[in-house]
Design an enzyme around this catalytic site. Structure first.
Site, PDB file in Angstrom:
ATOM      1  N   CYS A 142       0.831  -1.063  -0.019  1.00  0.00           N
ATOM      2  CA  CYS A 142       0.181   0.203   0.039  1.00  0.00           C
ATOM      3  C   CYS A 142       0.808   1.137   0.047  1.00  0.00           C
ATOM      4  CB  CYS A 142      -1.005   0.006   1.263  1.00  0.00           C
ATOM      5  SG  CYS A 142      -2.038   1.486   1.299  1.00  0.00           S
ATOM      6  N   PRO A 143       0.717   2.147  -0.597  1.00  0.00           N
ATOM      7  CA  PRO A 143      -0.519   2.487  -1.519  1.00  0.00           C
ATOM      8  C   PRO A 143      -0.425   1.975  -3.289  1.00  0.00           C
ATOM      9  CG  PRO A 143       0.693   4.553  -1.405  1.00  0.00           C
ATOM     10  CD  PRO A 143       1.490   3.374  -0.795  1.00  0.00           C
TER      11      PRO A 143
END
Length: 83
Positions: free
Chosen positions: A14-15
């Site tokens: 993430c992201p």
């Protein structure tokens, strides 16, 4: 499910998966189906939230071994940011 575009972000955290699908979906026509593959467990929460925020349709999510796979259909009008 046969997607027009596959975005494989395996190994990225993430992201990155959301950034990559956002980048890919910008170039596509309305209604195009995109398959997103990720090994980041956070995709289970992040992809539905991103779809809700942007107006794209989360068609399906599934787990395939160590991977999380989501299919998203590009919306006609983006309602949020990141689309």
């Amino acid at each position: 499910m046969e997607a027009a575009v596959r975005v494989d972000t395996s190994g990225a955290a993430c992201p990155v998966p959301i950034l990559e699908i956002a980048k890919a979906i910008r170039r596509l026509r309305i209604g195009t189906l995109v398959e997103l593959i990720s090994t980041d467990r956070g995709l289970e929460a992040d992809l539905p939230a991103w779809c809700e925020a942007t107006g794209h349709t989360l068609v399906r999510m599934e787990r395939r071994g160590a991977s999380y796979v989501g299919w998203v259909r590009k919306a006609g009008e983006q309602q949020g940011h990141g689309a």
